[in-house]
Design an enzyme around this catalytic site. Sequence first.
Site, PDB file in Angstrom:
ATOM      1  N   HIS A 115       0.843  -1.202   0.000  1.00 13.79           N
ATOM      2  CA  HIS A 115       0.000   0.000   0.000  1.00 13.79           C
ATOM      3  C   HIS A 115       0.881   1.256   0.000  1.00 13.79           C
ATOM      4  O   HIS A 115       0.692   2.171  -0.806  1.00 13.79           O
ATOM      5  CB  HIS A 115      -0.925  -0.033   1.223  1.00 13.79           C
ATOM      6  CG  HIS A 115      -1.698   1.222   1.490  1.00 13.79           C
ATOM      7  ND1 HIS A 115      -3.068   1.298   1.334  1.00 13.79           N
ATOM      8  CD2 HIS A 115      -1.305   2.456   1.917  1.00 13.79           C
ATOM      9  CE1 HIS A 115      -3.476   2.516   1.645  1.00 13.79           C
ATOM     10  NE2 HIS A 115      -2.432   3.248   2.008  1.00 13.79           N
ATOM     11  N   GLU A 116       1.853   1.301   0.886  1.00 14.94           N
ATOM     12  CA  GLU A 116       2.727   2.481   0.959  1.00 14.94           C
ATOM     13  C   GLU A 116       3.560   2.618  -0.309  1.00 14.94           C
ATOM     14  O   GLU A 116       3.793   3.728  -0.801  1.00 14.94           O
ATOM     15  CB  GLU A 116       3.622   2.400   2.201  1.00 14.94           C
ATOM     16  CG  GLU A 116       2.870   2.359   3.530  1.00 14.94           C
ATOM     17  CD  GLU A 116       1.840   3.462   3.694  1.00 14.94           C
ATOM     18  OE1 GLU A 116       2.018   4.560   3.105  1.00 14.94           O
ATOM     19  OE2 GLU A 116       0.833   3.231   4.390  1.00 14.94           O
ATOM     20  N   HIS A 119       1.708   4.332  -2.952  1.00 14.63           N
ATOM     21  CA  HIS A 119       1.849   5.782  -2.802  1.00 14.63           C
ATOM     22  C   HIS A 119       3.164   6.226  -3.458  1.00 14.63           C
ATOM     23  O   HIS A 119       3.208   7.193  -4.220  1.00 14.63           O
ATOM     24  CB  HIS A 119       1.885   6.178  -1.326  1.00 14.63           C
ATOM     25  CG  HIS A 119       0.559   6.144  -0.620  1.00 14.63           C
ATOM     26  ND1 HIS A 119      -0.598   6.645  -1.155  1.00 14.63           N
ATOM     27  CD2 HIS A 119       0.222   5.680   0.620  1.00 14.63           C
ATOM     28  CE1 HIS A 119      -1.594   6.497  -0.292  1.00 14.63           C
ATOM     29  NE2 HIS A 119      -1.122   5.903   0.790  1.00 14.63           N
ATOM     30  N   HIS A 125      -5.147   7.598  -2.285  1.00 16.09           N
ATOM     31  CA  HIS A 125      -6.147   6.646  -1.802  1.00 16.09           C
ATOM     32  C   HIS A 125      -7.339   6.610  -2.744  1.00 16.09           C
ATOM     33  O   HIS A 125      -7.686   7.616  -3.376  1.00 16.09           O
ATOM     34  CB  HIS A 125      -6.627   7.034  -0.396  1.00 16.09           C
ATOM     35  CG  HIS A 125      -5.576   6.855   0.639  1.00 16.09           C
ATOM     36  ND1 HIS A 125      -5.270   7.802   1.577  1.00 16.09           N
ATOM     37  CD2 HIS A 125      -4.742   5.814   0.875  1.00 16.09           C
ATOM     38  CE1 HIS A 125      -4.299   7.362   2.351  1.00 16.09           C
ATOM     39  NE2 HIS A 125      -3.949   6.156   1.939  1.00 16.09           N
TER      40      HIS A 125
HETATM   41 ZN   LIG Z   1      -2.186   5.256   2.466  1.00 16.99          ZN
END
Ligand SMILES: [Zn+2]
Length: 684
Positions: A115-116, A119, A125
């Site tokens: 998830h990171e 980014h 998101h």
């Molecule tokens: Zn996040």
Amino acid sequence: MLFPSSKNPFNRGVAQRGSSVPWTDGIVPYEFAPGYTPTQVEFIIAAMHQLERLIAINNVQCIMFRPRISSDPYYIRVTNGNGCSSYIGQNTGVTMNRTVTLNYPGCFVQAIIMHELLHTLGFFHEQSRPDRDEYIRVNYENVILGMERNFEKYDNSIADTLNTPYDYGSVMHYPNNGFSSNGLPTIEPLQPNVTIGQRANLSAIDIQEVRILYNCSATGITLPLRTTTTAPMVHLINITLSSALTVNNPTYDRRDNGNSSCYYDTFNLSVSLAGTYYIGSNSAMDTYGSLYNGIFIPNRPDLNFIASDDDSGDDSRQFQLQLFLEPHVQYTLVATTFSNMVTGPYAVIVSGPQRATLILTSIVGTTPVAPITTGSYSTNPATVIYMINTTVSSALTVNNPIYDRRGDGNSSCYYDTFDLSVSMAGIYYIGSNSAMDTYGSLYNGSFIPNRPDLNLIVNNDDSNGGTQFGFAVSLQAHATYTLVATTFSDMATGPYAVIVSGAQRVTLIRTTIVGTTPVAPITTGGYQTNPATVIYMINTTAFSALTVDNPIYDRRGDGNSSCYYDTFDLSVSIAGTYRIGSNSAMDTYGSLYNGSFIPNRPDLNLIVNNDDSNEGTQFGFAVSLQPHARYTLVATTFADFETGRYTVVVSGLQRVTLIRTTIIGTTPVAPITTGGYQTNPASN
Ligand SMILES: [Zn+2]
């Protein structure tokens, strides 16, 4: 998931001319700040490689994480700081700081790291999409004050959806109760029956969007193939456990949609060395694996959840989880199938820096395997010459427990129980040697005296020459079996030996609880039972202390109480009335639960609560307990934030099993919540 447009500023400043969000050539150079152990670094790098593998098309890599070199103009610096966070993209012109914060242990779940890294690759998101109000409702009144920024919506000048549909299943979507101030949902899907906030894996649309942004191709070699993708595995030690899902296995609603019914097995998993472990399956079935912190609660599969996987294994239908496991923490692995009502054999393989402990703990409803008829047990040297014997001597006495062996309501046979396990799978011969007419039974897992039909694998009376029991049976490694040694006739007593012959020495431990002789109660100072009954009571005592490292819960259920607590697994082998109390300088408070205690729902499963019934400020109550049921005792205090030492005393007909199960200090996953697994707030 969506990414910020490079031609317009990210909302922190103005983009530099010529800046770009996607990383040049899909290459993300990295370095690690001090503060991680080598195994922690290995875990993060393995998550990077997993992300590369998911994005690759036909094994053609499209993005790559590699150590930085001095000529790299941009690179990320992975840091063990507070929370889990990353800046967006290679260069949005806002800052040269490209710190990716991955706190140990809070962020050490593969999907959270990915998830990171999404980014890092340039994505916001999912719920920040310009069109999000058509799909979700944000309840700002439930958001923690000051955290509203995390629910910002970006317009089309900042964010680009890449023409993909809104994705409730994105790993970049927040869960229902992210940043909730009051436990109520901060995000509600406008469509029914959708789940948001999963942190198990990238969704198909997540993968598609990265491929679009980075112009990934199935044919062109955009990056050199990594030749060492399996390198971490060669240093690993494997443990393999075979099992099978049958119609006798329990089922649960795996997809949590109210109507899925998947057979499952549970395994206790623990490791003695911290590190990265791979947990996968091998089967003709399409398997599905989930790991839980502590216990798995079948009707609440969202509680204690760490990670799950469907098809990441080498064979595309096999689950494979990559996780950083802590030593001496009890994890539960749930092995099930992707589809409903699927049965079949399978194996679980756990690979890591050291051998893991993996024990099948499923409780099956009826006989898990057909009884084995083996004809006769033979001690012929020709058949035992390759065998290694394990022998245990014992005796049945009038102090042994009895059970209704024939199940006819009036038989009464003394018996012994033995825990039996083997470290090598194979055929084992199990028999007795005695002047008595013995009778042997083998059980998968536990023997339940008043239900001797449950878990039964095989029964035998006289197959081992004369009046001795004997049978051959195929045993799995590291499963726990219970051998029950008894006699053909009622109330027979005498010495005997059990012999187990096989490819290796086995573990055979007598576990019978003997001694109906009344024992004087242990004087503990505070806890007093009724003098008229104590002379027949046997006490079991556990010592503990509440400290600031203990977990807390809202004991009064009024929304603002905070009491440290301990949990104990409690079980008894004989039904009856038991008295449970404490001895302490603190004003203690005790609660007993049927099965599990769920800290944020202390009303569920509750049997009894007590504050001061046991002399002064000590809790104490009498309760009728069933044999072989699992109860949870919660020991806490009347007042908030009290710490100190105390003793729990359980008095009853026999010694009980009382094991402290509190998980102390920092835990690798978020606290139990009712709305799903929640990641750390900070993100961009
Ligand atoms: Zn996040």
